[in-house]
Design a protein around this motif. Structure first.
Motif, PDB file in Angstrom:
ATOM      1  N   VAL A   7       0.858  -1.188   0.000  1.00 20.62           N
ATOM      2  CA  VAL A   7       0.000   0.000   0.000  1.00 20.62           C
ATOM      3  C   VAL A   7       0.892   1.236   0.000  1.00 20.62           C
ATOM      4  N   ILE A   8       0.698   2.125  -0.951  1.00 23.08           N
ATOM      5  CA  ILE A   8       1.535   3.323  -0.978  1.00 23.08           C
ATOM      6  C   ILE A   8       1.093   4.270   0.125  1.00 23.08           C
ATOM      7  N   ASP A  13       7.269   3.359  -1.628  1.00 18.64           N
ATOM      8  CA  ASP A  13       7.573   2.971  -3.002  1.00 18.64           C
ATOM      9  C   ASP A  13       6.748   1.762  -3.442  1.00 18.64           C
ATOM     10  N   ALA A  14       5.559   1.589  -2.846  1.00 10.93           N
ATOM     11  CA  ALA A  14       4.775   0.391  -3.128  1.00 10.93           C
ATOM     12  C   ALA A  14       4.299   0.324  -4.576  1.00 10.93           C
ATOM     13  N   ILE A  15       3.987   1.462  -5.166  1.00 15.13           N
ATOM     14  CA  ILE A  15       3.513   1.506  -6.547  1.00 15.13           C
ATOM     15  C   ILE A  15       4.162   2.681  -7.256  1.00 15.13           C
ATOM     16  N   PRO A  16       4.227   2.638  -8.595  1.00 17.59           N
ATOM     17  CA  PRO A  16       4.826   3.765  -9.330  1.00 17.59           C
ATOM     18  C   PRO A  16       4.004   5.038  -9.165  1.00 17.59           C
ATOM     19  N   CYS A  17       4.687   6.124  -8.854  1.00 20.70           N
ATOM     20  CA  CYS A  17       4.050   7.432  -8.806  1.00 20.70           C
ATOM     21  C   CYS A  17       5.124   8.484  -9.060  1.00 20.70           C
ATOM     22  N   ARG A  18       4.667   9.694  -9.326  1.00 21.83           N
ATOM     23  CA  ARG A  18       5.629  10.762  -9.655  1.00 21.83           C
ATOM     24  C   ARG A  18       5.157  12.069  -9.027  1.00 21.83           C
ATOM     25  N   GLU A  19       6.087  12.752  -8.372  1.00 23.21           N
ATOM     26  CA  GLU A  19       5.763  14.056  -7.809  1.00 23.21           C
ATOM     27  C   GLU A  19       5.712  15.094  -8.927  1.00 23.21           C
ATOM     28  N   ILE A  20       4.720  15.973  -8.877  1.00 20.22           N
ATOM     29  CA  ILE A  20       4.623  17.051  -9.853  1.00 20.22           C
ATOM     30  C   ILE A  20       4.572  18.379  -9.105  1.00 20.22           C
ATOM     31  N   PRO A  21       5.090  19.447  -9.695  1.00 21.01           N
ATOM     32  CA  PRO A  21       5.087  20.746  -9.014  1.00 21.01           C
ATOM     33  C   PRO A  21       3.706  21.375  -9.075  1.00 21.01           C
ATOM     34  N   LEU A  22       3.358  22.129  -8.053  1.00 24.11           N
ATOM     35  CA  LEU A  22       2.127  22.902  -8.091  1.00 24.11           C
ATOM     36  C   LEU A  22       2.336  24.166  -8.912  1.00 24.11           C
ATOM     37  N   LYS A  23       1.251  24.731  -9.404  1.00 24.03           N
ATOM     38  CA  LYS A  23       1.351  25.887 -10.299  1.00 24.03           C
ATOM     39  C   LYS A  23       1.849  27.130  -9.589  1.00 24.03           C
ATOM     40  N   ALA A  79      -7.118  -5.462 -11.169  1.00 18.82           N
ATOM     41  CA  ALA A  79      -6.619  -5.423  -9.795  1.00 18.82           C
ATOM     42  C   ALA A  79      -6.423  -3.972  -9.356  1.00 18.82           C
ATOM     43  N   PRO A  80      -6.972  -3.580  -8.207  1.00 12.41           N
ATOM     44  CA  PRO A  80      -6.901  -2.170  -7.796  1.00 12.41           C
ATOM     45  C   PRO A  80      -5.570  -1.794  -7.174  1.00 12.41           C
ATOM     46  N   THR A  81      -5.299  -0.501  -7.196  1.00 12.11           N
ATOM     47  CA  THR A  81      -4.139   0.077  -6.526  1.00 12.11           C
ATOM     48  C   THR A  81      -4.543   0.514  -5.126  1.00 12.11           C
ATOM     49  N   PRO A  82      -3.824   0.077  -4.070  1.00 12.20           N
ATOM     50  CA  PRO A  82      -4.153   0.493  -2.705  1.00 12.20           C
ATOM     51  C   PRO A  82      -3.353   1.728  -2.282  1.00 12.20           C
ATOM     52  N   ILE A  83      -4.047   2.712  -1.735  1.00 14.64           N
ATOM     53  CA  ILE A  83      -3.424   3.958  -1.284  1.00 14.64           C
ATOM     54  C   ILE A  83      -3.872   4.221   0.147  1.00 14.64           C
ATOM     55  N   LEU A  84      -2.923   4.516   1.027  1.00 16.61           N
ATOM     56  CA  LEU A  84      -3.246   4.845   2.412  1.00 16.61           C
ATOM     57  C   LEU A  84      -3.500   6.346   2.490  1.00 16.61           C
ATOM     58  N   LEU A  85      -4.725   6.720   2.842  1.00 17.32           N
ATOM     59  CA  LEU A  85      -5.102   8.125   2.954  1.00 17.32           C
ATOM     60  C   LEU A  85      -5.192   8.515   4.418  1.00 17.32           C
ATOM     61  N   ARG A  86      -4.532   9.615   4.763  1.00 18.45           N
ATOM     62  CA  ARG A  86      -4.535  10.114   6.130  1.00 18.45           C
ATOM     63  C   ARG A  86      -5.261  11.454   6.201  1.00 18.45           C
ATOM     64  N   GLY A 142       0.217   6.254  14.775  1.00 18.24           N
ATOM     65  CA  GLY A 142      -0.885   5.531  14.173  1.00 18.24           C
ATOM     66  C   GLY A 142      -0.631   4.055  13.947  1.00 18.24           C
ATOM     67  N   VAL A 143       0.581   3.572  14.210  1.00 19.31           N
ATOM     68  CA  VAL A 143       0.951   2.156  14.121  1.00 19.31           C
ATOM     69  C   VAL A 143       0.937   1.640  12.682  1.00 19.31           C
ATOM     70  N   TRP A 144      -0.220   1.727  12.009  1.00 18.87           N
ATOM     71  CA  TRP A 144      -0.318   1.236  10.644  1.00 18.87           C
ATOM     72  C   TRP A 144       0.553   2.076   9.708  1.00 18.87           C
ATOM     73  N   ARG A 145       1.210   1.427   8.787  1.00 19.68           N
ATOM     74  CA  ARG A 145       1.974   2.152   7.771  1.00 19.68           C
ATOM     75  C   ARG A 145       2.113   1.285   6.535  1.00 19.68           C
ATOM     76  N   GLY A 146       2.187   1.968   5.391  1.00 19.23           N
ATOM     77  CA  GLY A 146       2.399   1.274   4.132  1.00 19.23           C
ATOM     78  C   GLY A 146       3.857   1.381   3.727  1.00 19.23           C
ATOM     79  N   ALA A 147       4.091   1.622   2.442  1.00 13.86           N
ATOM     80  CA  ALA A 147       5.449   1.786   1.923  1.00 13.86           C
ATOM     81  C   ALA A 147       5.457   2.955   0.953  1.00 13.86           C
TER      82      ALA A 147
END
Length: 453
Positions: A64-65, A88-98, A379-386, A81-86
């Motif tokens: 889970v990313i 680098d679990a799935i490919p993603c890329r940071e983009i700059p804000l405008k 198959a879905p991509t899992p994302i941990l949302l806080r 919060g104890v729970w944590r993902g990783a």
């Protein structure tokens, strides 16, 4: 589903702990007669749902990313919060804000190559804004004239359920006052739901071609529950599941009931959503001539979202009532999850506009968010949302993708939503949030240039 009655124990994540061994024994006892082939017909999405909602063994989140792990300022939140993902679990890329500026310092956005149109902005909502949104959702919004899941079944307090709860709680009487159920005026008692998982309604996707047919279809009001019993104010607070935003959503048909008119959208919420849309560099997602299929009128309009998301235009609605409609969020919902609640895989099919951005804001406990493809066979991509994270779903592939929430993660309320960090008047909100997650999402019903008349 019922709310958790005992706090989550971190020991359940330790296979050597007595709590884990006890849970394992209980699991074997309750599943020993289960067929070994029970999961043979599960779709990939259903298998993922089952995996993350399982109480035992606790799900492994290493796939889970968890974007909070990339932010040192959220270390206390992650550790506590104890729970944590990783990270680098799935490919993603940071983009700059405008734009840049003091208020945006440290704010980031991430996109996902496997999900064109999906954007996650971790910790985008400030701590103060999170508290304000929680207060608004519970105290100001989940009350008349906004519809909630409880209105059809109970005669709720005029001042709102939450306001009544907090006043009774302060007097030590929250469990004493009963809310009376509505009495059904129908002589026909609806048949009981069949046993097994709740069945989702397969509603027809809305579009320009069938808009008039769908808007004219009968949308009878739901009948009050014939079995509802008088319930305490405190117990009903935990049974609150949703409150409508903007255009009224008819759950029986999974279509909007435009005859009820459009409710108001809170100004601060509108501004927040518009600021998100104007900060995302959409060319990073849709530029370069890619992703041209599936757009309204066959032509992408992402390059105008930062300009049109808030522009006012006059239209004639239902040929009778003249309304000013903004090309901005005009519908949505506030979801109130308890820690045992889930949101099954579904697709948003009710909006005539199937491509413009949907903005989703997470508050309170963390959750696992699953997003897949156009069928449950992807198959879905899992994302941990806080708490404070914002998700944007946009474009034809993402807005019509299956998605859901299989798990609210116990014990993940961040420190900035504790009373010690928020003031004494926050105690009642902290008590609620320790076992809950609030999700605020807003969207557009009509595409640019579409005249509902």
């Amino acid at each position: 589903m019922p709310a958790t009655t005992t706090p989550f124990s971190p020991d359940l994540l330790d296979p050597t702990s007595p709590a884990y061994k006890k849970a394992r024994r209980q699991h074997f006892k309750t599943t020993r007669n289960r067929s070994p082939h029970v999961d043979s017909e599960w779709t990939p999405f259903r298998a993922a749902e089952k995996k993350y909602k399982a109480l035992f063994p606790p799900p492994d989140l290493s796939d889970v990313i968890d974007l909070a792990l990339l932010d040192d300022t959220r270390a206390d939140e992650v550790v506590g919060g104890v729970w944590r993902g990783a990270s680098d679990a799935i490919p993603c890329r940071e983009i700059p804000l405008k734009k840049n500026g003091p208020s945006l310092r440290g704010k980031k956005a991430y996109i996902f190559p496997n999900h064109p149109g999906l954007v996650v902005l971790p910790s985008f909502v400030s701590h103060d804004e999170q508290r304000q949104l929680v207060r608004w959702a519970l105290q100001d919004h989940a009350r008349r004239p906004n519809e909630t899941n409880l209105d059809v079944h109970y005669v709720l307090p005029e001042e709102g359920l939450w306001s009544r709860y907090t006043s009774l709680r302060a007097a030590g009487e929250a469990d004493g006052e009963l809310v009376q159920p509505r009495i059904s005026t129908s002589s026909e008692v609806p048949p009981p739901e069949p046993p097994g998982p709740r069945k989702l309604i397969a509603n027809e996707p809305a579009g320009k071609g069938n808009y008039h047919e769908l808007s004219a279809s009968p949308k009878p009001p739901p009948a009050p529950s014939p079995t509802a019993q008088p319930s305490s104010v405190a117990s009903l607070v935990r049974r609150l599941r949703w409150a409508n935003i903007g255009w009224s959503y008819h759950w029986g048909t999974k279509q909007y009931d435009f005859a009820k008119g459009r409710g108001e959208i809170q100004d601060d919420l509108r501004r927040l959503c518009k600021s998100v849309i104007r900060l995302v560099p959409w060319e990073e997602l849709f530029g370069g001539g890619n992703n041209q299929e599936g757009w309204d009128d066959g032509s992408p309009d992402w390059d105008a979202w930062d300009e049109t998301y808030g522009k006012s235009v006059g239209v004639l609605f239902n040929r009778i009532q003249c309304l000013e409609r903004r090309i901005e969020p005009d519908a949505g919902i506030v979801n109130f999850y308890q820690t045992r609640d889930t949101l099954m895989a579904h697709v948003d099919r009710s909006e005539v506009c199937a491509t413009s951005p949907l903005v989703s804001i997470s508050l309170g406990c963390a959750a696992i968010f699953l997003i897949g493809g156009l069928t449950r066979d992807v198959a879905p991509t899992p994302i941990l949302l806080r708490s404070g994270d914002v998700v944007v779903m946009s474009g034809p592939a993402c807005r019509r993708a299956y998605h859901g929430i299989p798990r609210i993660l116990e014990g993940t309320l961040p420190p900035h939503l504790h009373t010690s960090m928020s003031g004494d008047s926050w105690e009642v909100y902290e008590e609620y949030l320790r076992r809950a997650r609030i999700n605020v999402n807003v969207r557009q019903v009509f595409p640019r240039g579409f005249d509902p008349a």
